[in-house]
Scaffold this active site. Structure first.
Site, PDB file in Angstrom:
ATOM      1  N   SER A  53       0.837  -1.182   0.000  1.00  0.00           N
ATOM      2  CA  SER A  53       0.000   0.000   0.000  1.00  0.00           C
ATOM      3  C   SER A  53       0.886   1.251   0.000  1.00  0.00           C
ATOM      4  O   SER A  53       1.764   1.361  -0.849  1.00  0.00           O
ATOM      5  CB  SER A  53      -0.960  -0.044   1.195  1.00  0.00           C
ATOM      6  OG  SER A  53      -2.012   0.880   1.042  1.00  0.00           O
TER       7      SER A  53
ATOM      8  N   ASP B 194      -8.685  -6.669  -4.721  1.00  0.00           N
ATOM      9  CA  ASP B 194      -8.409  -5.305  -4.277  1.00  0.00           C
ATOM     10  C   ASP B 194      -9.229  -4.308  -5.089  1.00  0.00           C
ATOM     11  O   ASP B 194      -9.153  -4.280  -6.318  1.00  0.00           O
ATOM     12  CB  ASP B 194      -6.908  -5.014  -4.445  1.00  0.00           C
ATOM     13  CG  ASP B 194      -6.430  -3.812  -3.653  1.00  0.00           C
ATOM     14  OD1 ASP B 194      -7.253  -2.932  -3.343  1.00  0.00           O
ATOM     15  OD2 ASP B 194      -5.224  -3.768  -3.345  1.00  0.00           O
TER      16      ASP B 194
ATOM     17  N   HIS C  89      -8.167  -5.278  -0.320  1.00  0.00           N
ATOM     18  CA  HIS C  89      -6.844  -4.659  -0.195  1.00  0.00           C
ATOM     19  C   HIS C  89      -6.068  -5.147   1.031  1.00  0.00           C
ATOM     20  O   HIS C  89      -4.865  -5.409   0.956  1.00  0.00           O
ATOM     21  CB  HIS C  89      -7.009  -3.142  -0.138  1.00  0.00           C
ATOM     22  CG  HIS C  89      -5.726  -2.380  -0.054  1.00  0.00           C
ATOM     23  ND1 HIS C  89      -4.801  -2.345  -1.081  1.00  0.00           N
ATOM     24  CD2 HIS C  89      -5.197  -1.604   0.947  1.00  0.00           C
ATOM     25  CE1 HIS C  89      -3.766  -1.587  -0.727  1.00  0.00           C
ATOM     26  NE2 HIS C  89      -3.988  -1.134   0.491  1.00  0.00           N
TER      27      HIS C  89
END
Length: 376
Positions: free
Chosen positions: A153, A321, A351
């Site tokens: 991320s 995701d 995610h």
């Protein structure tokens, strides 16, 4: 630069070190006269400093990647530790709290040279700024080059920026659940979160220290974010339309008098947890830093930006995701020099599977981290 010995703080066995790295002029023109970065380490740096691994945290993460000898679980315990994928018996692992954060590094709640919290005067920070300050810390630690830099991320954005800004200092780079730039949709979700905080009357323009802070706004920002961290399929499977306990979400004549659905209770819980541990100004600073993420900015197109990288890249995506779509990982891999595959975490979670299902990547990560055919 004069090396300053770190300050060390231990809370519940978690040992956090803090080093002053000096003044920093930021990419957008802001200036901080005395930056301090907080970090944690695991393992032992070898004589030639060739075994150092940098693990980059996500948006509201901290430097506490692994449990180590503390009593507190790390956020990537399944990945980092003795005998694990990133083996701390072999590697010297470093994790640094990002500039602008609230876990010990200089941020909006820190005191300025006159002893006042920076608050609204804290300057705009980019992912590139974060990496440049981390490089100054690496200099102090005696680390000329990282064996590997890895993150998911926002941590993936930082890892990628490391490999582009300092190609000679990154031998391996793992970018998980992140693309080469924040998309319009990602910026839109982020803007809604930032506005939720700024529109809270308790935000006071960012100068709320010493007063009740914008807890409602920060909680709403977390709710918005968490919806993007999880998939529709997972929310439907876990909660459906069920009521929360004995609460009745349907039938009250007064909107404020109705009960909650289970999914509402879940989002309330996630919001309450974050409000207890995170600073709202830091949430704004780091969110806007991630909004600015574009590794090709001022470097020509994406292929040009990546052309001089020398790291061995490891790219991975989560198939469900809906924040960082797998297509973004494929776009990044296609633009990298050579033939770089995209590994996939298969999970209905969304995610957040980059945290909860990272073990799926273990065989591929082991091959990437331990294969020394290139002489490194």
């Amino acid at each position: 630069m004069t090396t300053v010995e770190p300050e060390t703080e231990s809370v519940d066995g978690v040992v956090v070190q803090r080093r002053a790295i000096g003044p920093v002029t930021l990419e957008a023109g802001g200036h901080l006269s005395d930056v301090v970065l907080a970090y944690e380490t695991w393992g032992t740096l070898n004589e030639d400093a060739s075994n150092a691994v940098l693990v980059e945290h996500a948006l509201t993460g901290s430097s506490h990647v692994a449990r180590g000898e503390s009593g507190e679980d790390g956020w990537w315990d399944s990945l980092v530790g003795p005998g694990k994928t990133i083996d701390t018996d072999r590697f010297y692992v470093v994790s640094i709290n990002m500039l602008g954060g609230c876990y010990g590094s200089t941020g909006p709640a820190s005191l300025d040279p006159e002893g006042r919290p920076w608050g609204s005067r804290f300057p705009f920070v980019t992912i590139r700024d974060s990496v440049r300050t981390e490089a100054l810390l690496a200099d102090q630690l005696g680390i000329a080059a990282w064996h590997s830099v890895i993150g998911g991320s926002m941590g993936g954005a930082r890892a990628l920026e490391w490999a582009v800004t300092y190609p000679e200092r990154v031998q391996r780079c793992a970018v998980i659940a992140c693309g080469a730039a924040s998309t319009a949709e990602q910026i839109a979700f982020a803007q809604a979160q930032v506005q939720a905080i700024r529109l809270d009357p308790q935000f006071a323009g960012g100068d709320y220290y010493g007063s009740p802070g914008p807890e409602a706004g920060l909680g709403l920002a977390r709710r918005i974010a968490h919806i993007t961290y999880r998939s529709e399929a997972e929310l439907s499977h876990r909660f459906g339309r069920a009521a929360q306990g004995i609460e009745e979400p349907f039938g009250s004549a007064v909107p404020d008098g109705r009960g909650r659905y289970q999914v509402e209770s879940y989002l309330d819980h996630q919001a309450d947890k974050l409000v207890r541990r995170f600073d709202a100004n830091s949430y704004v600073i780091l969110t806007e830093a991630l909004m600015s993420h574009d590794v090709a900015r001022d470097r020509g197109g994406l292929a040009d930006a990546l052309a001089d990288t020398t790291a061995r890249f490891f790219i991975a995506a989560v198939d469900s995701d809906r924040l960082y779509w797998p297509a973004q990982s494929h776009e990044l891999a296609s633009a990298l020099p050579g033939n770089v595959p995209v590994h996939t975490i298969t999970s209905p979670i969304g995610h957040d599977a980059f945290l909860t299902e990272i073990a799926q990547l273990e065989p591929a990560l082991v091959a990437a981290f331990y294969n020394d055919d290139d002489g490194r």
